[in-house]
Design a protein around this motif. Structure first.
Motif, PDB file in Angstrom:
ATOM      1  N   LYS A   1     -29.594  -1.675 -50.309  1.00  0.00           N
ATOM      2  CA  LYS A   1     -28.960  -1.828 -49.004  1.00  0.00           C
ATOM      3  C   LYS A   1     -28.857  -3.300 -48.665  1.00  0.00           C
ATOM      4  O   LYS A   1     -29.402  -3.766 -47.679  1.00  0.00           O
ATOM      5  CB  LYS A   1     -29.748  -1.088 -47.935  1.00  0.00           C
ATOM      6  CG  LYS A   1     -29.659   0.414 -48.058  1.00  0.00           C
ATOM      7  CD  LYS A   1     -30.235   1.078 -46.837  1.00  0.00           C
ATOM      8  CE  LYS A   1     -29.926   2.545 -46.879  1.00  0.00           C
ATOM      9  NZ  LYS A   1     -30.340   3.252 -45.708  1.00  0.00           N
ATOM     10  N   ALA A   2     -28.141  -4.029 -49.499  1.00  0.00           N
ATOM     11  CA  ALA A   2     -28.049  -5.470 -49.310  1.00  0.00           C
ATOM     12  C   ALA A   2     -26.607  -5.874 -49.017  1.00  0.00           C
ATOM     13  O   ALA A   2     -25.663  -5.256 -49.497  1.00  0.00           O
ATOM     14  CB  ALA A   2     -28.545  -6.195 -50.557  1.00  0.00           C
ATOM     15  N   GLY A   3     -26.466  -6.920 -48.225  1.00  0.00           N
ATOM     16  CA  GLY A   3     -25.152  -7.483 -47.948  1.00  0.00           C
ATOM     17  C   GLY A   3     -24.213  -6.471 -47.321  1.00  0.00           C
ATOM     18  O   GLY A   3     -24.581  -5.711 -46.439  1.00  0.00           O
ATOM     19  N   SER A   4     -22.983  -6.454 -47.806  1.00  0.00           N
ATOM     20  CA  SER A   4     -21.961  -5.569 -47.245  1.00  0.00           C
ATOM     21  C   SER A   4     -21.905  -4.214 -47.954  1.00  0.00           C
ATOM     22  O   SER A   4     -21.053  -3.389 -47.642  1.00  0.00           O
ATOM     23  CB  SER A   4     -20.594  -6.238 -47.347  1.00  0.00           C
ATOM     24  OG  SER A   4     -20.256  -6.427 -48.717  1.00  0.00           O
ATOM     25  N   ILE A   5     -22.801  -3.983 -48.891  1.00  0.00           N
ATOM     26  CA  ILE A   5     -22.771  -2.744 -49.672  1.00  0.00           C
ATOM     27  C   ILE A   5     -22.789  -1.491 -48.782  1.00  0.00           C
ATOM     28  O   ILE A   5     -21.954  -0.606 -48.961  1.00  0.00           O
ATOM     29  CB  ILE A   5     -23.911  -2.702 -50.719  1.00  0.00           C
ATOM     30  CG1 ILE A   5     -23.760  -3.842 -51.729  1.00  0.00           C
ATOM     31  CG2 ILE A   5     -23.964  -1.353 -51.422  1.00  0.00           C
ATOM     32  CD1 ILE A   5     -22.482  -3.830 -52.531  1.00  0.00           C
ATOM     33  N   PRO A   6     -23.689  -1.360 -47.809  1.00  0.00           N
ATOM     34  CA  PRO A   6     -23.676  -0.152 -46.978  1.00  0.00           C
ATOM     35  C   PRO A   6     -22.350   0.039 -46.231  1.00  0.00           C
ATOM     36  O   PRO A   6     -21.883   1.166 -46.086  1.00  0.00           O
ATOM     37  CB  PRO A   6     -24.832  -0.369 -46.000  1.00  0.00           C
ATOM     38  CG  PRO A   6     -25.751  -1.290 -46.724  1.00  0.00           C
ATOM     39  CD  PRO A   6     -24.841  -2.213 -47.506  1.00  0.00           C
ATOM     40  N   GLU A   7     -21.753  -1.046 -45.796  1.00  0.00           N
ATOM     41  CA  GLU A   7     -20.478  -0.953 -45.081  1.00  0.00           C
ATOM     42  C   GLU A   7     -19.375  -0.418 -45.990  1.00  0.00           C
ATOM     43  O   GLU A   7     -18.534   0.369 -45.571  1.00  0.00           O
ATOM     44  CB  GLU A   7     -20.088  -2.333 -44.557  1.00  0.00           C
ATOM     45  CG  GLU A   7     -18.774  -2.368 -43.816  1.00  0.00           C
ATOM     46  CD  GLU A   7     -18.395  -3.765 -43.378  1.00  0.00           C
ATOM     47  OE1 GLU A   7     -17.255  -3.921 -42.903  1.00  0.00           O
ATOM     48  OE2 GLU A   7     -19.195  -4.699 -43.506  1.00  0.00           O
ATOM     49  N   VAL A   8     -19.381  -0.827 -47.219  1.00  0.00           N
ATOM     50  CA  VAL A   8     -18.345  -0.403 -48.168  1.00  0.00           C
ATOM     51  C   VAL A   8     -18.647   0.973 -48.740  1.00  0.00           C
ATOM     52  O   VAL A   8     -17.779   1.834 -48.793  1.00  0.00           O
ATOM     53  CB  VAL A   8     -18.196  -1.435 -49.310  1.00  0.00           C
ATOM     54  CG1 VAL A   8     -17.222  -0.947 -50.361  1.00  0.00           C
ATOM     55  CG2 VAL A   8     -17.755  -2.790 -48.756  1.00  0.00           C
ATOM     56  N   VAL A   9     -19.870   1.209 -49.154  1.00  0.00           N
ATOM     57  CA  VAL A   9     -20.231   2.433 -49.861  1.00  0.00           C
ATOM     58  C   VAL A   9     -20.410   3.625 -48.921  1.00  0.00           C
ATOM     59  O   VAL A   9     -20.086   4.753 -49.273  1.00  0.00           O
ATOM     60  CB  VAL A   9     -21.504   2.206 -50.708  1.00  0.00           C
ATOM     61  CG1 VAL A   9     -21.974   3.500 -51.360  1.00  0.00           C
ATOM     62  CG2 VAL A   9     -21.239   1.151 -51.761  1.00  0.00           C
ATOM     63  N   GLY A  10     -20.928   3.377 -47.719  1.00  0.00           N
ATOM     64  CA  GLY A  10     -21.179   4.486 -46.807  1.00  0.00           C
ATOM     65  C   GLY A  10     -22.160   5.471 -47.407  1.00  0.00           C
ATOM     66  O   GLY A  10     -23.184   5.082 -47.963  1.00  0.00           O
TER      67      GLY A  10
ATOM     68  N   PHE B   1     -30.761   1.226 -53.211  1.00  0.00           N
ATOM     69  CA  PHE B   1     -32.031   0.786 -53.764  1.00  0.00           C
ATOM     70  C   PHE B   1     -32.216  -0.680 -53.436  1.00  0.00           C
ATOM     71  O   PHE B   1     -31.256  -1.390 -53.134  1.00  0.00           O
ATOM     72  CB  PHE B   1     -32.077   0.996 -55.288  1.00  0.00           C
ATOM     73  CG  PHE B   1     -30.893   0.408 -56.004  1.00  0.00           C
ATOM     74  CD1 PHE B   1     -30.858  -0.931 -56.344  1.00  0.00           C
ATOM     75  CD2 PHE B   1     -29.809   1.203 -56.311  1.00  0.00           C
ATOM     76  CE1 PHE B   1     -29.756  -1.476 -56.991  1.00  0.00           C
ATOM     77  CE2 PHE B   1     -28.703   0.667 -56.955  1.00  0.00           C
ATOM     78  CZ  PHE B   1     -28.679  -0.670 -57.299  1.00  0.00           C
ATOM     79  N   ASP B   2     -33.439  -1.105 -53.467  1.00  0.00           N
ATOM     80  CA  ASP B   2     -33.763  -2.510 -53.265  1.00  0.00           C
ATOM     81  C   ASP B   2     -33.362  -3.269 -54.528  1.00  0.00           C
ATOM     82  O   ASP B   2     -33.879  -2.988 -55.606  1.00  0.00           O
ATOM     83  CB  ASP B   2     -35.261  -2.666 -53.002  1.00  0.00           C
ATOM     84  CG  ASP B   2     -35.687  -4.088 -52.694  1.00  0.00           C
ATOM     85  OD1 ASP B   2     -35.004  -5.039 -53.149  1.00  0.00           O
ATOM     86  OD2 ASP B   2     -36.720  -4.246 -52.022  1.00  0.00           O
ATOM     87  N   PRO B   3     -32.433  -4.216 -54.427  1.00  0.00           N
ATOM     88  CA  PRO B   3     -31.956  -4.914 -55.626  1.00  0.00           C
ATOM     89  C   PRO B   3     -33.011  -5.806 -56.283  1.00  0.00           C
ATOM     90  O   PRO B   3     -32.785  -6.317 -57.377  1.00  0.00           O
ATOM     91  CB  PRO B   3     -30.783  -5.745 -55.107  1.00  0.00           C
ATOM     92  CG  PRO B   3     -31.071  -5.948 -53.668  1.00  0.00           C
ATOM     93  CD  PRO B   3     -31.779  -4.693 -53.219  1.00  0.00           C
TER      94      PRO B   3
END
Length: 73
Positions: free
Chosen positions: A1-10, A16-18
């Motif tokens: 859940k880093a950066g813009s990933i949650p916004e894009v992936v939904g 996962f923690d990168p």
């Protein structure tokens, strides 16, 4: 859940923690071995991808440019 990933992936992906190798490995294992989760996420990802089209990006860009032109003109 880093950066813009949650916004894009939904809800169309596993998070996962990168910085935690174990979490990355678990996500890879889940996707590669759990057919039901794999199929669900694939369907969600295809549906979600329809939110990100070139025509939509062009329209949103045009709207921003028009607002900018209106405010400065």
């Amino acid at each position: 859940k880093a950066g813009s990933i949650p916004e894009v992936v939904g809800d169309a992906g596993l998070y996962f923690d990168p910085y935690r190798v174990e979490e990355i490995a678990d996500a890879i294992k889940t996707i590669s071995t759990n057919v039901q989760i794999n199929n669900e996420l694939r369907e969600k990802a295809l549906a979600r991808s329809m939110l990100f089209t070139w025509p939509k990006a062009a329209e949103l860009t045009y709207q921003v440019l028009e607002r900018t032109r209106t405010k400065s003109g």
